[in-house]
Design an enzyme around this catalytic site. Structure first.
Site, PDB file in Angstrom:
ATOM      1  N   HIS A 127      29.202  43.742  38.279  1.00 25.35           N
ATOM      2  CA  HIS A 127      28.752  44.174  36.959  1.00 25.35           C
ATOM      3  C   HIS A 127      27.673  43.232  36.452  1.00 25.35           C
ATOM      4  CE1 HIS A 127      32.996  45.506  37.375  1.00 25.35           C
ATOM      5  NE2 HIS A 127      32.526  46.625  36.851  1.00 25.35           N
ATOM      6  N   ASP A 134      33.844  41.502  42.893  1.00 22.59           N
ATOM      7  CA  ASP A 134      34.091  42.934  42.860  1.00 22.59           C
ATOM      8  C   ASP A 134      33.007  43.745  43.565  1.00 22.59           C
ATOM      9  OD1 ASP A 134      32.545  41.943  40.809  1.00 22.59           O
ATOM     10  OD2 ASP A 134      33.782  42.749  39.206  1.00 22.59           O
ATOM     11  N   HIS A 177      30.570  38.595  30.325  1.00 21.10           N
ATOM     12  CA  HIS A 177      30.141  39.661  29.404  1.00 21.10           C
ATOM     13  C   HIS A 177      30.155  39.210  27.940  1.00 21.10           C
ATOM     14  CE1 HIS A 177      29.853  42.612  32.535  1.00 21.10           C
ATOM     15  NE2 HIS A 177      31.124  42.518  32.851  1.00 21.10           N
ATOM     16  N   ASP A 187      28.481  38.934  40.463  1.00 22.29           N
ATOM     17  CA  ASP A 187      29.474  39.936  40.095  1.00 22.29           C
ATOM     18  C   ASP A 187      28.864  41.323  40.253  1.00 22.29           C
ATOM     19  OD1 ASP A 187      32.228  39.845  38.227  1.00 22.29           O
ATOM     20  OD2 ASP A 187      31.065  41.689  37.990  1.00 22.29           O
TER      21      ASP A 187
END
Length: 525
Positions: free
Chosen positions: A227, A314, A186, A225
């Site tokens: 996200h 995740d 990120h 991921d």
């Protein structure tokens, strides 16, 4: 700490008896040894002299003192081993109970040591090292400086990736997996603080390091991921030599709220960003369908020199921060099919119920070993089924992105025709951990001879004060005209007092400068 993976030893035929007793003794000492190693690395950094800052254009360089010609990657066709680095970062956490904490890797390390994976001839373990400040500056404008944003654990996590990158390029291993934290996908070009648990972008640092040191050009990054990998996407959004593919839970339902199919890349890199938003609840079947139908065909067509995996875990059905239904077997199968040259751990916060199983499955898959016995205690085949409505959504997404990929040259031509000498866009970025609101204006030189240099005017609102910086970035394959123009952009803003810091990131010349307008001092990395 047995977690139901004891059959691995029998499947791999690693032996028992006296060897088992020795292994248990070594396992009991494992954390102590790891902590000692981390302490040694941290102490060696603390004993280094501080970076000197001098007057403008006269600062002492930090990091690599000499600029070397690119090395040639070695032939890996005969390499047999999978390289691993473990770095749990014992002394770094956002808070003691935060989901991103050291236990994310401790349970995994306990499991694979107990199962004997580290004793297999197919596995080679490497020790971590510190990344240089120059490695960080090659990717980020750190505000106010690198030392503030990249703590020693961050430098070791990034440096661990570089250790494995070197091993890969030297032909010592066939592939590699960096099991490190803190994560990084990120973190964007400008780093004002921590967002999405990330301060600096480990994988982007690895990419630019490999490009500069080994001359690697075409790289594919596949972010798995849950996200959206918005930081990695932003860093390479205007780079036609980096294919970025991210599949993630739909941004309308999860942080960071981005990663839609309309995000295709900048004008000269249109079609080189491929986002695949997944409906919540997507199981193994749906994710592997996307992999087979979209990701693998695009990578095959792109023909990258390296395939890297941002290996977030995740998407697992027990993860507390998301709503997906992926299993350890699904992750292992994904890795086997994708066959990345290197994987770098990102997210994954089901510390006991997912990470030991997922990481074990990935390690076995990368090593070319049987992973069929790796299952969560509560997992039963068929317990999650792809909803027909969601399958239709995935089919439509795959069809749309295949069409975008097929027409990427025309998309680039159409985008470039819209602009004159410069392309600009405004962005608003929220740092959810540090509560910073950032406003950016990005400007790209539409050069006919290269991808063009980039400038970023960034204004960050904090709780007690604001910060404004100006950064100039020269791509590694820039033409001489763009390099000269960019350096002039840097020089002419050194007296502009509306900015706190001015940055020059010259990847072509491998030179990185940060000028403080208040103190009139410049640091050269």
């Amino acid at each position: 700490m047995k977690l139901g993976l004891g059959k691995i030893r029998d499947v791999l035929k690693t032996g028992s008896g006296a060897g088992m007793q020795q292994e248990k003794k070594e396992h009991a000492e494992g954390r102590s040894k790891a902590e000692k190693e981390e302490t040694r690395i941290i102490e060696s950094e603390e004993n280094k002299p501080e970076t000197n800052e001098g007057n403008l254009m006269e600062s002492k360089k930090t990091g690599q003192e000499t600029k070397q010609e690119s090395l040639s990657p070695a032939d890996r066709s005969r390499a047999k081993k999978t390289g691993l680095v473990f770095f749990p970062a014992f002394d770094w956490a956002i808070s003691p109970t935060h989901p991103e904490r050291e236990e994310r890797l401790l349970y995994t390390r306990d499991q694979i040591f107990e199962e004997g994976l580290m004793d297999l001839p197919e596995i080679a373990e490497y020790k971590p090292r510190l990344a240089e400040y120059r490695d960080i500056a090659r990717v980020h404008f750190c505000v106010p400086d690198i030392k503030t944003q990249a703590t020693v654990p961050h430098l070791i996590a990034a440096g661990s990736c570089l250790v494995l990158g070197d091993a890969l390029m030297r032909g010592e291993v066939k592939n590699a997996f960096a099991l490190v934290r803190p994560p990084g996908h990120h973190a964007m070009t400008v780093a004002h603080g921590n967002r999405g648990f990330c301060n600096i972008n480990n994988e982007a640092i690895l990419v630019e390091y490999l490009r500069k040191k080994y001359g690697i050009r075409k790289i594919a990054i596949v972010d798995t991921d849950v996200h959206h990998g918005d930081g990695t996407q932003e860093i390479f959004y205007n780079d036609p030599d980096v294919l970025f593919i991210s599949f993630h839970q739909d941004g309308r339902t999860l942080y960071p709220g981005s990663g839609f199919i309309s995000e295709l890349g900048g004008p000269k890199a249109r079609g080189m960003t491929i986002n695949i938003p997944l409906p919540p609840g997507t199981p193994d079947e749906g994710i592997l369908y996307v992999l087979d139908s979209l990701v693998l065909p695009i990578i095959k067509d792109f023909k990258p020199e390296l395939v890297l995996n941002s290996a977030g875990q995740d998407n697992h059905y027990t993860d507390p921060l998301a709503n997906m239904r992926f299993s350890a077997q699904g992750y292992a199968k994904l890795n086997e099919k994708l066959a990345p040259d290197m994987a770098v751990l990102e997210g994954g916060y089901a510390i006991q119920t997912a990470l030991p199983y997922v990481n074990t499955g990935i390690i076995l898959a990368m090593a070319g070993l049987d992973y069929s016995c790796v299952r969560e205690p509560d997992f039963k085949p068929g317990m999650f089924v792809q909803a027909s409505r969601d399958r239709k959504i995935l089919e439509e997404t795959v069809a749309a992105q295949l069409e975008n990929w097929k027409n990427r040259d025309r998309l680039v031509e159409a985008e470039v025709a819209k602009y004159g000498e410069f392309y600009s866009r405004r962005k608003q970025i929220f740092y959810d951990t540090d509560m910073i609101q950032e406003f950016q204006k990005e400007r790209i030189r539409m050069c006919p001879d290269c991808q063009g240099y980039k400038t970023i005017d960034s204004h960050a609102h904090r709780s007690v004060y604001d910060t404004r910086i100006f950064g100039v970035s020269v791509p590694i394959y820039a033409c001489e005209n763009c390099q000269a123009e960019a350096r002039e952009e840097y020089r002419k803003r050194l007296d502009d007092m509306k900015y706190d810091q001015i940055y020059l990131q010259d990847k072509k010349g491998d030179e990185y400068r940060a000028y403080n307008t208040r103190t009139k001092q410049e640091t050269v990395y």
